[in-house]
Scaffold this motif. Structure first.
Motif, PDB file in Angstrom:
ATOM      1  N   ARG A   4       0.843  -1.206   0.000  1.00  0.00           N
ATOM      2  CA  ARG A   4       0.000   0.000   0.000  1.00  0.00           C
ATOM      3  C   ARG A   4       0.873   1.248   0.000  1.00  0.00           C
ATOM      4  O   ARG A   4       1.867   1.316   0.716  1.00  0.00           O
ATOM      5  N   ARG A  94     -10.189  14.731  -6.512  1.00  0.00           N
ATOM      6  CA  ARG A  94     -10.018  13.269  -6.645  1.00  0.00           C
ATOM      7  C   ARG A  94     -10.361  12.509  -5.370  1.00  0.00           C
ATOM      8  O   ARG A  94     -10.610  11.321  -5.400  1.00  0.00           O
ATOM      9  N   TYR A  95     -10.301  13.194  -4.244  1.00  0.00           N
ATOM     10  CA  TYR A  95     -10.568  12.541  -2.945  1.00  0.00           C
ATOM     11  C   TYR A  95     -11.708  13.279  -2.242  1.00  0.00           C
ATOM     12  O   TYR A  95     -11.878  14.487  -2.432  1.00  0.00           O
ATOM     13  N   LEU A 122     -17.581   6.415  -4.931  1.00  0.00           N
ATOM     14  CA  LEU A 122     -16.931   5.337  -5.694  1.00  0.00           C
ATOM     15  C   LEU A 122     -17.507   5.234  -7.098  1.00  0.00           C
ATOM     16  O   LEU A 122     -16.764   5.048  -8.068  1.00  0.00           O
ATOM     17  N   GLY A 125     -15.857   7.611  -9.313  1.00  0.00           N
ATOM     18  CA  GLY A 125     -14.398   7.548  -9.448  1.00  0.00           C
ATOM     19  C   GLY A 125     -13.655   8.439  -8.468  1.00  0.00           C
ATOM     20  O   GLY A 125     -12.456   8.657  -8.608  1.00  0.00           O
ATOM     21  N   THR A 127     -12.100   9.030  -4.674  1.00  0.00           N
ATOM     22  CA  THR A 127     -11.600   8.165  -3.600  1.00  0.00           C
ATOM     23  C   THR A 127     -12.139   8.661  -2.263  1.00  0.00           C
ATOM     24  O   THR A 127     -11.757   9.746  -1.808  1.00  0.00           O
ATOM     25  N   GLU A 163     -13.529  -3.089  -4.589  1.00  0.00           N
ATOM     26  CA  GLU A 163     -13.390  -1.622  -4.514  1.00  0.00           C
ATOM     27  C   GLU A 163     -12.505  -1.172  -3.342  1.00  0.00           C
ATOM     28  O   GLU A 163     -12.184   0.012  -3.238  1.00  0.00           O
ATOM     29  N   ALA A 165      -9.509  -1.322  -2.556  1.00  0.00           N
ATOM     30  CA  ALA A 165      -8.226  -0.663  -2.834  1.00  0.00           C
ATOM     31  C   ALA A 165      -8.439   0.759  -3.353  1.00  0.00           C
ATOM     32  O   ALA A 165      -7.488   1.514  -3.510  1.00  0.00           O
ATOM     33  N   ARG A 166      -9.700   1.121  -3.624  1.00  0.00           N
ATOM     34  CA  ARG A 166     -10.010   2.448  -4.175  1.00  0.00           C
ATOM     35  C   ARG A 166     -10.571   3.394  -3.124  1.00  0.00           C
ATOM     36  O   ARG A 166     -11.199   4.401  -3.439  1.00  0.00           O
ATOM     37  N   LEU A 167     -10.382   3.027  -1.851  1.00  0.00           N
ATOM     38  CA  LEU A 167     -10.852   3.916  -0.788  1.00  0.00           C
ATOM     39  C   LEU A 167      -9.842   3.889   0.356  1.00  0.00           C
ATOM     40  O   LEU A 167      -8.958   3.036   0.401  1.00  0.00           O
ATOM     41  N   THR A 205      -6.614  -1.731   1.701  1.00  0.00           N
ATOM     42  CA  THR A 205      -7.100  -0.353   1.919  1.00  0.00           C
ATOM     43  C   THR A 205      -6.063   0.471   2.673  1.00  0.00           C
ATOM     44  O   THR A 205      -5.489   0.007   3.657  1.00  0.00           O
TER      45      THR A 205
END
Ligand code: PEP
Length: 253
Positions: A4, A94-95, A122, A125, A127, A163, A165-167, A205
């Motif tokens: 990570r 993006r976040y 999510l 797209g 985070t 998902e 890994a996308r948060l 995560t």
């Protein structure tokens, strides 16, 4: 080395007008160590909504990402005062920080609302950086682990493990936020292990610690097996301190 990446997020809360935010963002960018696509640390600045356009101009191409502090789950509609994911995306965000304890406490956000926001972020797209943590009363009652596990599983209800890994999740003991009473790093890592064990797949995560982080104590959190970075409030308003925190994360990555 963990698979990570590290993540350091500055939550400016309701501080800085747009003009002040530009000055602060310039100072942060000047003080930060060089960041590029190979850096194993992501750095995010989350100014108030009104400062997102101006700060976004500065962070574009800088290696630093733009974050928002909240959003609504809807696309658009009759929700006076709210901001949607497409509005944030248009500004280069993006976040998005979701479920911060200040939102839960002062604006009565429920676990169910946090979950709706997480799923909306999510699906667009973005985070989500989801904050969980116990109050002092819950800690004193021995309810810390149950509280963070309940908040984590509620926030991720209906989210596919693919998902995860996308948060990011942030462990923020409420009693440590803005108080100067940071959680003992060994105890924080123990609670973060508990959060990570809530659902299969959360080993992918990014897990952050937040609560009175300073350059003097951050390394001891980063040394924990479960800690991938920090969600920073007060120290993110000091450009030099925030840059030091990012440098510590880079060193530990
Ligand atoms: C926060 O608000 O998320 C936070 C961790 O604040 P502070 O660093 O000031 O404790």
């Amino acid at each position: 080395m963990s698979a990570r990446k590290r993540l350091v997020v500055g939550n400016w809360k309701m501080h800085e007008t747009s003009a002040q935010a530009v000055d602060l963002a310039r100072a942060v960018l000047a003080a930060l160590p060089p960041l590029d696509a190979r850096s194993r640390t992501d750095v995010v600045l989350a100014p108030p909504f009104t400062a997102l356009p101006a700060v976004g101009v500065l962070t574009a191409q800088s290696g630093v990402a733009l974050g928002a502090q909240n959003m609504h789950w809807g696309e658009s509609g009759a929700y006076t005062g709210e901001i949607s994911a497409p509005m944030l995306l248009e500004l280069g965000v993006r976040y998005v920080i979701l479920g911060h304890s200040e939102r839960r406490r002062y604006f009565h956000e429920t676990d169910e609302e946090v979950n709706r926001k997480v799923r909306a972020a999510l699906s667009h797209g973005l985070t989500p950086i989801i904050a969980v943590g116990e109050t002092a009363e819950e800690r004193d009652a021995g309810a810390t682990d149950a509280r963070v596990v309940a908040q984590t599983s509620a926030a991720l209800d209906g989210v596919a493990p693919a998902e995860f890994a996308r948060l990011a999740l942030a462990y923020e003991p409420v009693w440590a936020i803005g108080t100067g009473r940071n959680c003992d790093p060994t105890e924080a890592d123990r609670v973060m292990a508990c959060i990570r064990a809530t659902l299969p797949g959360l080993e992918r995560t990014q897990l952050l610690y937040g609560g009175s982080v300073t350059p003097a104590n951050f390394a001891s959190y980063l040394a924990g097996e479960n800690c991938d970075g920090g969600l920073i409030g007060g120290a993110s308003l000091d450009a030099k301190a925030f840059a030091q925190l990012a440098a510590l994360a880079l060193d530990a990555a």
